[in-house]
Design an enzyme around this catalytic site. Sequence first.
Site: not given
Length: 320
Positions: A10-12, A152, A156
Amino acid sequence: MNVLITGGAGFIGSTLAGRLLREGYRVSIVDNFNSAYDPALKRQNIRRLGPAGSVMVYEGDVRQPQFMRHVLRHEAVDVVVHLAGLAGVRPSLQNPTAYFDHNLNGTTVLLDAMRDTGVSRVVVASSSSVYGNRVQGPFLETDPADEPVSPYALSKRAVELVCSQYSRLYGLNAYCLRLFTVYGPRQRPDMAISRFLHQLYRGQPVRLFGDGHSQRDYTYVDDIVDGMVRAIRRVSGYEVINLGSAAPVSLLELVWLLRDITGRHSPIEWQADQPGDVPLTYADIDKARRLLGYAPATNLREGLTHMVEQLGKPTVLSLS
């Protein structure tokens, strides 16, 4: 040091993998290449990391215990960076069960696999969303985080609590990093800045929710990755740590900056407030400075300019 990154395509994750490889770490990746957004973009991220074999990529799901035990043993992992899971506040309102399954259950399966294979260090991506519906900042790690306003955010916060319990019961060393609105090249196409760029370059109205005065602590991905690398080197015991820029900016200011940088001036199309959105995120980063030596170096104009330069108009226009 051998580092396993879950969600590493993914992005990170892919940005972190690139940084670690350049610094001489051995890196392996677990990713299920799901369809939360175009899997082709994730495979492109992997190709950017270098020739085949530069990184061992395991295509599979962290919710599969045998699979995760196999990867951890085979790679002789020293530290896990856990980024896998479902992201996004608004999609979580439509399918809470999936978010609890991927994020909470997935994390628990991973931690059990680590316990079974003797891997005792993990750096976990949490979220600024755990702070809930706050109107004043900055947000400190010691502030209450018991009223998340989306599935979400709740998932978390639950992940943080699971890590805390595994640290107490089983001696797990876990740093849960509360990330504040990460942006930069490779950002997911559903995130605000990517969507705004898409709309600007296509000459479409920029769709803003609310009155434009909500503020976000936008943090450039290279600064986030620097904090993660520092956490990988130092993780010991259990800690929750903010990683942000400590410089919140309003939604309207963000759009004005993007208009200025791109030279595009699409009109604004106002939309109603969305459930689950919060009016403010604002990181207190004193703890990150103290424990990690964290010092974000990229202001918003610099980061957005670099993002636009890296994306290029053709890529922006291809976003779906």
